[in-house]
Design a protein around this motif. Structure first.
Motif, PDB file in Angstrom:
ATOM      1  N   PHE A   1      -9.870  -8.817  -1.118  1.00 20.53           N
ATOM      2  CA  PHE A   1      -8.908  -9.344  -0.704  1.00 20.53           C
ATOM      3  C   PHE A   1      -8.402  -9.093   0.850  1.00 20.53           C
ATOM      4  CE2 PHE A   1      -6.552  -9.385  -4.770  1.00 20.53           C
ATOM      5  CZ  PHE A   1      -5.108  -9.733  -4.133  1.00 20.53           C
TER       6      PHE A   1
ATOM      7  N   ALA B   1       0.736  -1.154  -0.024  1.00 21.32           N
ATOM      8  CA  ALA B   1      -0.390   0.276  -0.097  1.00 21.32           C
ATOM      9  C   ALA B   1       0.653   1.255  -0.064  1.00 21.32           C
ATOM     10  CB  ALA B   1      -1.203  -0.350   1.001  1.00 21.32           C
TER      11      ALA B   1
ATOM     12  N   GLN C   1      -6.587   3.143  -3.720  1.00 19.32           N
ATOM     13  CA  GLN C   1      -6.855   4.096  -6.086  1.00 19.32           C
ATOM     14  C   GLN C   1      -8.593   3.524  -6.098  1.00 19.32           C
ATOM     15  OE1 GLN C   1      -3.966   1.814  -7.422  1.00 19.32           O
ATOM     16  NE2 GLN C   1      -4.717   2.258  -9.877  1.00 19.32           N
TER      17      GLN C   1
ATOM     18  N   LEU D   1      -5.683  -1.574  -3.905  1.00 18.57           N
ATOM     19  CA  LEU D   1      -6.397  -1.907  -4.614  1.00 18.57           C
ATOM     20  C   LEU D   1      -7.751  -1.025  -3.888  1.00 18.57           C
ATOM     21  CD1 LEU D   1      -7.082  -5.401  -5.558  1.00 18.57           C
ATOM     22  CD2 LEU D   1      -6.349  -3.146  -7.024  1.00 18.57           C
ATOM     23  N   ILE D   2      -8.086  -0.753  -2.379  1.00 23.58           N
ATOM     24  CA  ILE D   2      -9.294   0.157  -2.324  1.00 23.58           C
ATOM     25  C   ILE D   2      -8.892   1.341  -1.770  1.00 23.58           C
ATOM     26  CG2 ILE D   2     -10.808   0.369  -0.424  1.00 23.58           C
ATOM     27  CD1 ILE D   2     -10.581  -2.591   0.831  1.00 23.58           C
TER      28      ILE D   2
ATOM     29  N   THR E   1     -12.570  -1.983  -8.725  1.00 22.94           N
ATOM     30  CA  THR E   1     -11.875  -2.622  -8.092  1.00 22.94           C
ATOM     31  C   THR E   1     -11.880  -2.492  -6.436  1.00 22.94           C
ATOM     32  OG1 THR E   1     -10.959  -0.891  -9.854  1.00 22.94           O
ATOM     33  CG2 THR E   1      -9.626  -1.751  -8.338  1.00 22.94           C
ATOM     34  N   VAL E   2     -12.380  -0.901  -6.503  1.00 28.04           N
ATOM     35  CA  VAL E   2     -12.811  -1.585  -4.451  1.00 28.04           C
ATOM     36  C   VAL E   2     -13.669  -2.931  -4.035  1.00 28.04           C
ATOM     37  CG1 VAL E   2     -14.444  -0.152  -2.964  1.00 28.04           C
ATOM     38  CG2 VAL E   2     -13.064   1.198  -5.187  1.00 28.04           C
TER      39      VAL E   2
ATOM     40  N   GLY F   1     -10.699  -5.205  -3.863  1.00 25.40           N
ATOM     41  CA  GLY F   1      -9.331  -5.237  -2.529  1.00 25.40           C
ATOM     42  C   GLY F   1     -10.458  -5.192  -1.203  1.00 25.40           C
TER      43      GLY F   1
ATOM     44  N   GLY G   1      -4.255  -5.498  -0.960  1.00 27.78           N
ATOM     45  CA  GLY G   1      -5.994  -5.262  -0.977  1.00 27.78           C
ATOM     46  C   GLY G   1      -5.949  -3.710  -0.931  1.00 27.78           C
ATOM     47  N   LEU G   2      -5.659  -3.284   0.531  1.00 26.63           N
ATOM     48  CA  LEU G   2      -5.945  -1.791   0.604  1.00 26.63           C
ATOM     49  C   LEU G   2      -5.609  -1.224  -0.164  1.00 26.63           C
ATOM     50  CD1 LEU G   2      -4.291  -2.365   4.360  1.00 26.63           C
ATOM     51  CD2 LEU G   2      -6.855  -2.248   3.337  1.00 26.63           C
TER      52      LEU G   2
ATOM     53  N   SER H   1       0.936   3.466  -8.010  1.00 18.99           N
ATOM     54  CA  SER H   1       0.556   2.682  -8.492  1.00 18.99           C
ATOM     55  C   SER H   1       1.566   2.117  -9.274  1.00 18.99           C
ATOM     56  CB  SER H   1      -0.388   1.394  -9.087  1.00 18.99           C
ATOM     57  OG  SER H   1      -0.586   2.467 -10.088  1.00 18.99           O
TER      58      SER H   1
ATOM     59  N   HIS I   1      -2.618  -5.066 -12.784  1.00 19.45           N
ATOM     60  CA  HIS I   1      -4.542  -5.848 -12.193  1.00 19.45           C
ATOM     61  C   HIS I   1      -4.760  -7.621 -11.826  1.00 19.45           C
ATOM     62  CE1 HIS I   1      -5.678  -1.562 -11.462  1.00 19.45           C
ATOM     63  NE2 HIS I   1      -4.942  -0.962 -11.968  1.00 19.45           N
TER      64      HIS I   1
END
Lengths: 301, 313
Positions: free
Chosen positions: B290, A42, A120, A117-118, B283-284, B287, A114-115, A234, B241
């Protein structure tokens, strides 16, 4: 093409400008990795978050709190953004990362991915992917300085100087002070440090907070140079990962020096063969893996 | 019991195009194979690659080139894509296995980024547009894969579907055989305790590299199939991605289970098609999935089911 001294030097200086960002970010990764044993995916997203704190603080926070004339200045943002992002980091560490220490270290990487992705994803929904300009650059940093061989933008010079100060300051604290010795001891043997009555969980939280605050600081520094966009992190983080593979995360000084050098190499490549400049760091990584697999400053495991 | 399960799955696969939207089904098969190939590495060898999109997307470009520009038949196109992925896997694998654990993940991610840059800049990939309008062609020069039958009033490319299904079964069978072979036992030994495997005299590097190449080749095959199904090879397929998505599918379904990647791919592909209206919020959502998986659900869907049923699936 004539390779003039001036041309090479100006690109190397601009490269050094990128290099300080690599250095701050890989330093943060190394500090976090040292104590938490996780790679913080992240990091790029939090760098981006830092830039957005500065941008939104300048453009939007005033009307939001009922003071339409209030604009968070650049100088204030340099403190506020790291504090905000550092606090976000501590929350992340306390609520999520701390549950994972007893499992395989790869889970930390997956969680922070994962964080990333959230964070962003949320910003992509609200902001322009191609980026917004940050116009709060202070007047005093406009213009250029004559370095003898070239005219160098004052702002970029400021970024280089302040970043180097922050990097070496961090190195000094970790390697030369009592606080740093706790930290290093915690890296070597957390159980023993606990036995001496030091609050290791708190130390871990603060370390993570400091690491990501560094990323946010870099984000604010970057805001006036590059446009602020949801994907700025990213793009950065993958390059920084390559930097970290080249340098190894075992040494604080190692990660700083590697970051600076690679930035300059990247700048130099722009003069020699521009199309390769976006991949040169990755190619160097390949060569390092072939010649010295543990990384330049890494210890053989 | 196991036999019955397999028969049910195969029958489901055979009748699926008459029940569900076939393009959805084919997409699912491609990603299920991709995730299973990835799981061979993460689940059975303990290596986390964050660059598998390079094989998936790289092969899809190669197949697109071979079929569209060189005019080869689809099976040769897929063979070409798979061989390319195997070769690329050999190169990436040889470099990446020089580092362990977290570094392995970062090296694969960075190497995949080189492939991404090449795909972005090279003249034969179509840059931002990708390769569009890849023909489905005639299998062995005889069977028209583009042929559309009318099933219950809607057009269905049945020939293509069964071709994709056959390839999936073939790829999945290779993975299954690999896991249950003496070679697979050594891989599991490496996953559980690498120093021990070394001390038992196994050339661990060679086993890891071999697993990497098989995984890359089959990921490539999945990507090649995808380029025929969607008639498109694009930058998304080689981007990080996609590498992250395949990690999620495997994690969500159950790392180190045979059926997990299928369940994971099914869930993620369904999510994507059901939630296509929310646009970039996807995407969120990915995430968040995940984070939930890592925090609460490390065994994954099939892993948890296996724990309840007290058997490995």
């Amino acid at each position: 093409m004539e390779l003039s001294f001036q041309m090479v030097m100006s690109q190397v200086m601009l490269g050094l400008n990128n290099g300080v960002f690599y250095a701050i970010l890989s330093l943060g990764l190394a500090v976090i990795f040292g104590l938490l044993n996780i790679v913080n995916f992240a990091h790029g997203a939090l760098y981006m978050l830092g830039a957005y704190v500065a941008l939104l603080g300048y453009t939007s926070i005033g009307p939001l709190i009922g003071m339409p004339d209030f604009h968070l200045s650049y100088w204030a943002a340099l403190f506020v953004a790291p504090l905000v992002v550092g606090a976000v980091g501590i929350v992340i560490e306390k609520t999520m990362l701390s549950r994972l220490y007893k499992f395989d270290h790869l889970y930390g990487l997956l969680l922070t991915f994962g964080l990333a992705l959230i964070i962003q994803g949320v910003f992509t929904n609200f902001f322009n992917v191609s980026g917004d300009p940050y116009d709060a650059k202070p007047e005093t940093l406009n213009g250029a300085v004559n370095l003898g061989f070239m005219l160098f933008p004052k702002y970029r010079l400021w970024v280089i100087i302040i970043s180097l100060l922050v990097c070496f300051g961090t190195w000094y604290v970790i390697e030369r002070t009592k606080l740093g010795s706790y930290l290093r001891a915690g890296t070597e043997n957390p159980e023993l440090v606990k036995a001496f009555g030091i609050n290791v969980p708190l130390m871990i939280s603060l370390t993570y907070g400091y690491g990501v605050a560094l990323a946010a600081f870099a984000g604010v520094l970057a805001a006036p140079i590059y446009s602020v966009s949801p994907v700025m992190g990213s793009e950065m983080i993958i390059t920084v990962f390559a930097v970290v593979v080249i340098g190894g995360m075992g040494s604080i000084m190692g990660s700083i020096v590697t970051g600076l050098l690679l930035g300059m190499v990247e700048g130099f490549t722009k003069v020699v063969y521009a199309p390769a400049s976006s991949t040169v760091i990755f190619l160097i990584m390949v060569m390092v893996l072939l010649v010295k697999p543990a990384g330049l400053f890494g210890r053989e495991s | 019991m196991n036999k019955i399960l397999w028969i049910i799955l195969i029958v489901l696969g055979l009748v699926a195009p008459f029940i569900v939207y076939p393009v959805f089904m084919m997409k699912l098969l491609c990603f299920a194979l991709f995730a299973s190939a990835f799981n061979l590495l993460l689940g059975y060898t303990g290596l986390l690659s964050f660059g598998h999109a390079a094989f998936f997307g790289g092969a899809s470009y190669i197949t697109g080139q071979l079929v569209k520009i060189s005019g080869l038949t689809p099976e040769l196109g897929i063979l070409g894509g798979t061989l390319f992925a195997a070769l690329l896997g050999y190169i990436v694998g040889s470099l990446a296995i020089r580092r362990q654990g977290i570094y392995f993940a970062m090296v694969t991610l960075a190497l995949a980024q080189i492939v991404y840059f090449i795909a972005l800049k090279a003249p034969f990939t179509g840059g931002e547009d990708g390769l569009q309008g890849i023909p489905r062609g005639k299998l062995l020069g005889m069977i028209d894969l583009g042929h559309v039958y009318t099933v219950g009033g809607s057009p269905v490319a049945l020939n293509l579907y069964y071709f994709v299904f056959a390839l999936f079964c073939f790829g999945f069978w290779i993975i299954y055989r690999t896991i249950n072979s003496p070679f697979g036992q050594v891989l599991k030994a490496i996953r559980e305790n690498e120093p021990r495997a070394v001390s038992l005299g196994y050339k661990v590097e060679r086993f890891k590299l071999m697993a990497f190449v098989i995984s890359a080749a089959l990921s490539g095959m999945a990507g090649s199939m995808k380029s025929l199904v969607f008639q498109l090879a694009s930058l998304t397929d080689v981007s990080w991605h996609t590498s992250g998505e395949v990690v999620l599918m495997t994690l969500l379904g159950g790392v180190g289970t045979v059926l997990g990647p299928l369940a994971g791919a099914f869930t993620v592909v369904t999510l994507q098609s059901e939630l296509s209206s929310v646009g970039s919020w996807i995407t969120v959502i990915i995430g968040v999935t995940f984070v939930i998986c890592v925090l609460l659900f490390r065994r994954g869907l099939v892993g948890e089911l296996g724990r309840v049923l007290k058997r490995s699936l």
